[in-house]
Design an enzyme around this catalytic site. Structure first.
Site, mmCIF file in Angstrom:
data_model
loop_
_atom_site.group_PDB
_atom_site.id
_atom_site.type_symbol
_atom_site.label_atom_id
_atom_site.label_comp_id
_atom_site.label_asym_id
_atom_site.label_seq_id
_atom_site.Cartn_x
_atom_site.Cartn_y
_atom_site.Cartn_z
ATOM 1 N N SER A 100 -7.503 -0.933 1.782
ATOM 2 C CA SER A 100 -8.306 -2.072 1.310
ATOM 3 C C SER A 100 -8.608 -2.960 2.506
ATOM 4 C CB SER A 100 -7.545 -2.858 0.241
ATOM 5 O OG SER A 100 -7.405 -2.083 -0.918
ATOM 6 N N LYS A 175 -13.391 -3.431 -4.654
ATOM 7 C CA LYS A 175 -11.943 -3.639 -4.550
ATOM 8 C C LYS A 175 -11.626 -5.121 -4.361
ATOM 9 C CE LYS A 175 -7.576 -3.166 -4.224
ATOM 10 N NZ LYS A 175 -6.647 -2.317 -3.507
ATOM 11 N N LYS A 243 -3.933 -11.024 2.226
ATOM 12 C CA LYS A 243 -4.989 -10.405 3.039
ATOM 13 C C LYS A 243 -6.239 -10.162 2.189
ATOM 14 C CE LYS A 243 -5.006 -6.153 3.131
ATOM 15 N NZ LYS A 243 -5.627 -4.979 2.448
#
Length: 297
Positions: A100, A175, A243
């Site tokens: 990701s 995502k 993140k």
């Protein structure tokens, strides 16, 4: 082991990568893995895969290279440079990055790989450790239709919902939206848990009935026991969700989309990290609500 299946190199054998690579072995693929920790390579070998001492060794003969590492810097580290994937994979190989990362990193990787004759898909996943183990992940893919079609049988061994979302970077964009929804959902559940407990309600019973109605969700189903037992062993670490919240807030700013609630939850995730909870599961957002509500955590 069927010889007509593509040979797979797998780079990154962490919480997600280990069970996913093992599912490919179980599906009959020849998988050669490389990661930083030798015990993780040993685990793949014990499951019937092969180990490699370097990225170059892992990818040299591979038809498909799959990467599953934490973030954009790690993807760039394993892809580029003399010891990286692009210099060592054979022309015509298909690189599927399941990490990701930022959509732009995926776009850049596809462009640079094309110069080497290497095809790329960005294919991040949702479903956490349990989804990886059970091979029921949701896989959101960006790239060319023909490459997606070639990768589909392999992805079918890893997940249940596999969708081509658009050109390179699209998988990462979807995502990022996924991580926004999950974080906000966990936060809402955490607030409900503290509210219910402070009200003296039977928490287990309350969560069961809530999960049977419109308030029910995959998040609540998967994380209910974490809330009840205060078990925050990481399936997906706060550090990684931090993140991802950075990715979605930055990408949203670039396209002019406002994320008022997402921005608040991003700050709550950041505050958990600052208080030393970065290594815990993202269900530990509950700890943040408890602190705000005056509980000693």
């Amino acid at each position: 082991m069927s010889s007509n299946l593509p040979k797979v190199a797998w780079i990154g054998l962490g919480i997600m990568g280990s069970p996913m690579s093992e599912n490919l072995v179980e599906a009959g693929y020849q998988v050669t893995g490389h990661t930083l920790e030798q015990d993780k390579i040993d685990r793949l070998v014990a499951a019937g895969g092969k180990g490699a001492a370097s990225i170059a060794e892992a990818v040299r003969d591979a038809d498909v290279v799959i990467t599953m590492v934490p973030a954009s810097p790690q993807v760039e580290a394993i892809a580029y440079g003399p010891d990286g994937i692009l210099e060592n994979a054979r022309e015509g190989a298909l690189l599927i990055d399941m990490s990701s990362i930022t959509p732009q990193t995926s776009v850049d990787l596809a462009r640079n790989a094309k110069e080497k004759g290497i095809r790329v898909l960005d294919a991040p996943v949702s479903g956490g450790e349990a989804g990886a183990v059970e091979a029921v992940l949701s896989i959101m893919v960006g790239g060319e239709q023909s490459d997606f079609d070639a990768a589909k049988p392999l992805l079918d061994a890893l997940g249940r919902t596999i969708v081509l979302c658009g050109p390179h970077g699209s998988g990462q964009t979807v995502k990022a939206a996924n991580q926004l929804i999950v974080a906000v959902n966990i936060q809402a559940c955490a607030e409900a848990v503290v509210f219910l407990e402070k009200s003296g309600v039977d928490l287990g019973a309350a969560l069961d009935v809530l999960n049977g109605g419109l308030a029910g969700s995959t998040v609540l189903t998967r994380k209910k026991d974490n809330f009840l037992k205060r078990d925050f062993a990481p399936g997906f670490r706060i550090d990684l969700h931090h993140k991802d919240m950075g990715i979605v807030t930055d990408a949203a700013r670039n396209v002019g989309a406002a994320l008022p609630v997402g921005g608040v939850v991003a700050q709550l995730v950041a505050s958990l990290r600052a208080q030393g909870d970065g290594g815990l599961d993202h269900s530990a957002l509950l700890r943040s609500v408890e602190r705000l509500s005056g509980s000693q955590v």
